[in-house]
Motif scaffolding. Structure first.
Motif, short mmCIF file in Angstrom:
data_model
loop_
_atom_site.label_atom_id
_atom_site.label_comp_id
_atom_site.label_asym_id
_atom_site.label_seq_id
_atom_site.Cartn_x
_atom_site.Cartn_y
_atom_site.Cartn_z
N VAL A 365 -10.87 12.92 27.92
CA VAL A 365 -11.57 13.37 29.29
C VAL A 365 -12.65 15.16 29.30
CG1 VAL A 365 -10.26 14.81 31.08
CG2 VAL A 365 -9.31 12.27 29.90
N LEU A 366 -12.66 15.85 28.10
CA LEU A 366 -13.71 16.77 28.62
C LEU A 366 -14.66 16.53 28.18
CD1 LEU A 366 -11.11 19.28 25.94
CD2 LEU A 366 -12.17 19.64 28.81
N ALA A 367 -15.06 15.12 26.83
CA ALA A 367 -16.31 14.80 26.59
C ALA A 367 -17.03 14.16 28.05
CB ALA A 367 -16.03 14.10 25.68
N VAL A 368 -16.23 13.19 28.46
CA VAL A 368 -16.88 12.66 29.74
C VAL A 368 -17.43 13.92 31.09
CG1 VAL A 368 -16.01 10.52 31.70
CG2 VAL A 368 -15.54 10.40 29.68
N ARG A 369 -16.36 14.40 31.20
CA ARG A 369 -16.51 15.40 32.63
C ARG A 369 -17.82 16.68 31.57
NH1 ARG A 369 -13.26 16.90 35.49
NH2 ARG A 369 -10.84 16.29 35.15
N ALA A 370 -18.31 16.12 30.67
CA ALA A 370 -18.79 17.42 30.12
C ALA A 370 -19.94 16.56 30.82
CB ALA A 370 -18.99 17.56 28.93
N HIS A 371 -20.21 15.64 29.73
CA HIS A 371 -21.13 14.07 30.09
C HIS A 371 -21.74 14.08 32.39
CE1 HIS A 371 -22.58 12.99 26.70
NE2 HIS A 371 -21.00 12.72 26.12
N LEU A 372 -20.84 14.45 32.64
CA LEU A 372 -20.95 14.33 34.38
C LEU A 372 -21.48 15.34 34.86
CD1 LEU A 372 -17.88 11.82 35.60
CD2 LEU A 372 -20.02 10.76 34.12
N LEU A 373 -21.32 16.40 33.82
CA LEU A 373 -22.10 17.12 35.17
C LEU A 373 -22.49 17.57 34.39
CD1 LEU A 373 -17.93 19.96 34.40
CD2 LEU A 373 -19.15 19.19 36.66
N PRO A 379 -23.74 24.22 34.84
CA PRO A 379 -23.74 25.04 34.23
C PRO A 379 -22.64 25.24 33.52
CG PRO A 379 -23.73 26.55 36.15
CD PRO A 379 -24.14 24.71 36.16
N SER A 380 -21.89 24.55 33.78
CA SER A 380 -20.06 24.57 32.79
C SER A 380 -20.07 23.34 32.38
CB SER A 380 -18.78 24.69 33.95
OG SER A 380 -18.94 22.99 34.67
N ALA A 381 -21.16 22.29 32.25
CA ALA A 381 -20.95 21.58 31.25
C ALA A 381 -20.89 21.82 29.70
CB ALA A 381 -22.10 20.03 31.34
N ALA A 382 -21.68 22.91 29.32
CA ALA A 382 -22.08 23.19 27.91
C ALA A 382 -20.37 23.69 27.65
CB ALA A 382 -23.07 24.34 28.11
N ALA A 383 -19.80 23.94 28.49
CA ALA A 383 -18.17 24.56 28.14
C ALA A 383 -17.56 23.62 27.72
CB ALA A 383 -17.35 25.51 29.30
N GLN A 384 -17.96 22.68 28.30
CA GLN A 384 -17.30 21.18 28.53
C GLN A 384 -17.27 20.64 26.72
OE1 GLN A 384 -14.50 19.97 31.01
NE2 GLN A 384 -14.63 22.07 31.28
N PHE A 385 -18.36 20.32 26.42
CA PHE A 385 -19.31 19.78 25.82
C PHE A 385 -17.80 21.02 24.29
CE2 PHE A 385 -22.91 18.35 27.63
CZ PHE A 385 -22.44 16.99 27.06
N LEU A 401 -21.32 16.85 20.13
CA LEU A 401 -20.69 17.20 20.64
C LEU A 401 -21.76 19.00 21.27
CD1 LEU A 401 -17.27 15.99 21.26
CD2 LEU A 401 -18.94 15.52 23.18
N LEU A 402 -21.50 19.08 20.20
CA LEU A 402 -21.57 20.43 19.82
C LEU A 402 -23.18 21.18 20.16
CD1 LEU A 402 -19.93 22.21 16.89
CD2 LEU A 402 -19.72 22.78 19.31
N ARG A 403 -23.88 19.81 19.77
CA ARG A 403 -25.37 19.80 19.94
C ARG A 403 -25.70 19.27 21.37
NH1 ARG A 403 -26.80 16.31 16.39
NH2 ARG A 403 -26.78 14.11 17.71
N ARG A 404 -25.21 18.49 22.09
CA ARG A 404 -25.15 18.76 23.27
C ARG A 404 -24.82 20.12 24.29
NH1 ARG A 404 -25.51 13.49 25.36
NH2 ARG A 404 -25.79 14.70 27.89
N ALA A 405 -23.89 20.73 23.60
CA ALA A 405 -23.62 22.14 24.11
C ALA A 405 -24.81 22.57 24.20
CB ALA A 405 -22.57 22.38 23.54
N ASP A 406 -25.24 23.05 22.77
CA ASP A 406 -26.69 23.76 23.03
C ASP A 406 -27.61 23.29 23.40
OD1 ASP A 406 -25.48 25.60 21.12
OD2 ASP A 406 -25.97 24.31 19.43
N GLN A 407 -28.23 21.63 23.64
CA GLN A 407 -28.97 21.43 24.20
C GLN A 407 -29.09 21.64 26.52
OE1 GLN A 407 -28.70 17.60 23.89
NE2 GLN A 407 -30.29 17.28 21.63
N THR A 408 -27.33 21.69 26.68
CA THR A 408 -27.26 21.95 28.01
C THR A 408 -27.86 23.39 28.44
OG1 THR A 408 -25.79 19.78 27.83
CG2 THR A 408 -25.74 21.34 29.56
N ARG A 409 -27.19 24.35 27.20
CA ARG A 409 -27.55 25.33 27.60
C ARG A 409 -28.79 26.14 27.71
NH1 ARG A 409 -25.57 28.80 22.43
NH2 ARG A 409 -27.65 28.14 21.91
N VAL A 410 -29.87 25.05 26.74
CA VAL A 410 -31.04 25.54 26.55
C VAL A 410 -31.70 24.82 28.40
CG1 VAL A 410 -33.46 24.92 26.06
CG2 VAL A 410 -31.65 25.69 24.34
N ILE A 411 -31.78 23.88 28.48
CA ILE A 411 -31.98 23.13 30.17
C ILE A 411 -31.73 24.34 30.44
CG2 ILE A 411 -31.57 21.47 31.66
CD1 ILE A 411 -30.74 19.78 29.69
#
Length: 414
Positions: A365-373, A379-385, A401-411
């Motif tokens: 659920v957290l991962a799906v929500r992160a992807h959709l956000l 910006p809350s996607a990183a925390a969900q990842f 998932l941590l890599r996606r969080a870092d990529q989201t934060r950079v963007i």
């Protein structure tokens, strides 16, 4: 001379048939398994030296009978007369039809309703799959002693329940085959994405579950859901070569190089699904196989017919209203109609069914929500990842998932 790997495969394949014959003859599951293990040990030494006999199953069964008699003789001398009768009755195993019935009976015995699902899985892998206690323990991330205890308890439960090595009635057979399918499905899922460990999956478990399901299609022909499960496994396993990068990192479905998918497995899975599709209302495994087939038909992620997948998930949810299925519908709706619709549906289903509180789907659920956000550049996607990463013990999945969080934060920060 047979090579070690080929010999091991042969012994693993023949073991359940031999065990079936001994349990049918003597009615003692634990003792029969010990006898089979001794016969396999004898074979591994003698066959490696002298070659495989013309009828390996007959050879193993004969040795297993002798070991069984020895075990029973040492255990209870009062039964000596009966055992001697047993010795006189040792003959070459019956033909293919009897072996087939025995194999199904063994699978059904291992999935007896008195056992917990954990016990059913462990006993099936041990008795039918031929895996060692060490191999099963490693696959499920527990110690050998812990897994040994689980298997021992499962055997004791069977004994206390008075479980018999006899074919169940038609109604009970349907229920028991359903349990067998669930067990094989669980084993496959654990192999495809391991609960814990450094690697994304366990090839040995997916291959073993496919092998056992193939066996089930032969010994229980005409069962559409059995064929549906095998089709699902084949279509899903076909993606394995593209699921990881050269560093064994996770590659999500949308980014996979589909030219690396195993076309032979895909064609086999599609043919099997087509053969049973339309025989009445499709069951859950057929519907899941149909979803996998839509992915298999798409030449690229962009070509995927998500509207068809969404329709299949709606049908699946009617027959299997579980948290993972509902979450699958969320993903399909998001792909078909956009992330806003997906997030709205996720919130609705979470409020109604508590998806985030279900241990089967809390992490996803957290991962799906992160992807959709993330698709909405929220910006809350990183925390969900990161929250999703904390809930998985699979290192490959966590790293992704941590890599996606870092990529989201950079963007977001750029």
């Amino acid at each position: 001379m047979t090579g070690p790997a080929a010999l091991e495969d042969l012994l693993r394949t023949e073991a359940p048939y031999v065990l079936s014959a001994l349990v049918r003859r003597f009615g003692r599951f634990e003792a029969a398994e010990d006898a089979v293990q001794e016969a396999l040990l004898d074979a591994s030494v003698q066959w490696a030296r002298d070659g495989v006999p013309e009828n390996p199953r007959s050879w193993l069964t004969r040795i297993g009978y002798r070991r069984m008699v020895d075990l029973l003789r040492s255990e209870q001398a009062a039964h000596r007369r009966e055992i001697q009768v047993g010795i006189a009755e040792v003959v070459t195993p019956a033909g293919p039809a009897a072996e087939t019935d025995d194999s199904l009976a063994l699978l059904l015995l291992c999935c007896h309703p008195a056992l917990s699902r954990t016990g059913q899985v462990a006993l099936t892998l041990r008795a039918v799959g031929g895996l060692t206690t060490t191999e099963i323990a490693h696959a499920y991330g527990v110690t050998e002693n812990t897994m040994g205890t689980r298997i021992s308890r499962a055997k004791q439960t069977l004994r206390k329940a008075g479980a018999r090595f006899t074919p169940p009635g038609q109604a009970e057979r349907a229920d028991r085959i359903g349990a067998v399918l669930e067990v094989l499905y669980l084993v496959f899922n654990e192999g495809y994405t391991a609960t814990a460990g450094a690697e994304l999956g366990r090839v040995d478990l997916t291959h073993e579950s496919i092998r056992l399901t193939r066996m089930l299609t032969r010994i229980a022909p005409g069962e559409p859901e059995v064929a549906g499960l095998l089709a699902l496994m084949l279509l899903t396993e076909a993606r394995r070569p593209a699921r990881t990068d050269p560093d064994l990192g996770l590659v999500p479905l949308a980014e996979q190089d589909r030219s690396r998918w195993d076309r032979a497995l895909i064609e086999e899975g599609l043919a099997m699904l087509e053969e049973v599709w339309g025989r009445g209302d499709p069951g859950p495994f057929q519907l899941q196989a149909a979803i996998a087939a839509v992915h298999a038909h798409a030449e690229s992620a962009a070509d995927t017919d998500w509207h068809e997948i969404l329709g299949l998930y709606l049908l699946l949810e009617r027959t299997l209203p579980t948290a993972p299925v509902r979450l699958g519908r969320v993903v399909a709706a998001a792909h078909a109609f956009g992330p806003v619709v997906g997030l709205q549906l996720l919130d609705e289903l979470d409020a109604e069914h508590g998806l985030a509180g279900d241990p089967l789907t809390a992490q996803r659920v957290l991962a799906v929500r992160a992807h959709l956000l993330d698709q909405r550049r929220d910006p809350s996607a990183a925390a969900q990842f990161r929250a999703a990463a904390e809930l998985t013990a699979n290192e490959a999945e966590r790293d992704y998932l941590l890599r996606r969080a870092d990529q989201t934060r950079v963007i977001v920060d750029s």
